[in-house]
Design an enzyme around this catalytic site. Sequence first.
Site, mmCIF file in Angstrom:
data_model
loop_
_atom_site.group_PDB
_atom_site.id
_atom_site.type_symbol
_atom_site.label_atom_id
_atom_site.label_comp_id
_atom_site.label_asym_id
_atom_site.label_seq_id
_atom_site.Cartn_x
_atom_site.Cartn_y
_atom_site.Cartn_z
ATOM 1 C CB ILE A 1 5.089 3.517 5.960
ATOM 2 C CG1 ILE A 1 5.506 3.573 4.706
ATOM 3 C CG2 ILE A 1 4.306 2.227 6.658
ATOM 4 C CD1 ILE A 1 6.582 2.365 4.489
ATOM 5 C CG ASN B 1 -5.256 7.227 3.716
ATOM 6 O OD1 ASN B 1 -4.184 7.010 3.302
ATOM 7 N ND2 ASN B 1 -6.303 6.800 3.109
ATOM 8 C CG ASP B 2 0.442 8.821 3.678
ATOM 9 O OD1 ASP B 2 1.253 7.949 4.600
ATOM 10 O OD2 ASP B 2 0.877 9.434 2.805
ATOM 11 C CG HIS C 1 -6.281 1.121 10.081
ATOM 12 N ND1 HIS C 1 -6.622 2.531 10.499
ATOM 13 C CD2 HIS C 1 -5.709 1.367 9.130
ATOM 14 C CE1 HIS C 1 -6.423 3.310 9.759
ATOM 15 N NE2 HIS C 1 -5.854 2.605 8.542
ATOM 16 C CG ASP D 1 -3.808 5.610 -2.474
ATOM 17 O OD1 ASP D 1 -3.144 6.006 -1.253
ATOM 18 O OD2 ASP D 1 -4.392 4.577 -2.409
ATOM 19 C CG ASN D 2 0.259 6.361 -0.132
ATOM 20 O OD1 ASN D 2 0.076 6.981 0.727
ATOM 21 N ND2 ASN D 2 -0.075 5.387 -0.366
ATOM 22 C CD GLU E 1 -1.879 2.299 1.279
ATOM 23 O OE1 GLU E 1 -2.670 3.192 0.594
ATOM 24 O OE2 GLU E 1 -1.175 2.573 1.961
ATOM 25 C CG ASP E 2 2.836 4.784 1.836
ATOM 26 O OD1 ASP E 2 3.280 4.984 0.688
ATOM 27 O OD2 ASP E 2 2.833 5.607 2.785
ATOM 28 C CG ASN F 1 -5.528 8.438 -0.149
ATOM 29 O OD1 ASN F 1 -4.125 8.046 0.414
ATOM 30 N ND2 ASN F 1 -6.038 7.554 -0.568
ATOM 31 C CG HIS G 1 -3.595 2.828 5.796
ATOM 32 N ND1 HIS G 1 -4.872 3.525 6.191
ATOM 33 C CD2 HIS G 1 -3.429 3.295 4.567
ATOM 34 C CE1 HIS G 1 -5.552 3.997 5.104
ATOM 35 N NE2 HIS G 1 -4.683 3.722 3.954
#
Length: 354
Positions: free
Chosen positions: A116, A167-168, A133, A268-269, A53-54, A223, A114
């Site tokens: 980082i 989220n981030d 989470h 997103d990221n 995800e990240d 996000n 999630h």
Amino acid sequence: MGKLLALALVGIVGALIGERIVSFRNSVCASRKVTPKRLPNCHLVKGIEFGSEDIDILPNGLAFISSGFKYPTLKSFVPDKSGEILLMDLNENNPRATEVKISSGFNLVSFNPHGISTFIDKDDTVYLFVVNHPKGKSTVELFQFVEKDRSLVHLKTFRHELLQSVNDILALSPDTFYATNDKYFTEPTLALLEMFLGLPWTNVVYYSPKEVKEVAKGFYIANGINISPNGQYVYVADFQGHNIHVFEKHANSSLTPVKVLQLDTLVDNIFVDPYTGDLWVGCSPNGLKLFLYDPENPPGSEVLRIQDIHSEKPTVTQVYADDGSELQGSSVAAVHANKLLIGTVFHRALSCDL
Ligand SMILES: *[C@@H]1O[C@H](CO)[C@@H](O)[C@H](O)[C@H]1NC(C)=O
């Protein structure tokens, strides 16, 4: 007269709902047809099967990857497996990702990583902040990276009522950070309604031991968050708003809006190239496919590179795009030397030469 009024009311409510459905389809469920744009020398990274995800990369080429992310509305290929942090050494010829050992005392069973962010202290100590989470809650975990055996020692868990749906995260020091909240409501039905109604109620929170405060608001789904190499500007991606907000960061940690860069995809990221200041953004060209996963018709991937974001005319380049046949649901793109790593919410990760 009463009937007429009732009919008018039904009409108004109907029109409002219709307008919301259209707006919802155009925002979260936005779905562009993706024409593949491939890069040479790409291959799926060994050791990543359940999401990436990240990703954050240290200047020395060590990449940290959050894997195994689970979220109520999103697909997971391993719903019963805990999440993990993976490490990849980009200095190696054909690096594979391996799980990082985490010190005892940290609850690994409920680990659901999630966003980082890494932070390097003056004495070269490397810290890793991880949004977690456990059991659907939101916490921020602080780890110290131990170079010797490439393991992580858990130092601290941050919790706060303003960190309700993180989220981030963007690390500023070993105990201060900015975090994005992607929802105002944490109760699942209300959270869905919030998204459906398109309420711009999500925010950015500044956390320090002395003070925790909201520093920016008005995002549909705040996000990814990151910072310019000179530390003067903070970038926030609004997933549902399809845009990137640029803020000026002040010494008192407040943020003032500078501009909004509108894009045509769910952002997103954000990874910032430490040398050029370019933004690399992992995007979702089709939101609906991401949320309603169908292996026969998987969500696509898209990577945008944004150059000169502070100029009058930033250059936005689509570097990579795929209809899901190669890589499903990209969420992050990070660069080091001539390598591009593309991570995904729940699928694999791609390594390409630029
Ligand atoms: C923070 O600094 C900025 C820029 O100097 C200033 O405009 C703002 O009022 C300050 N905010 C607070 C809460 O002190």
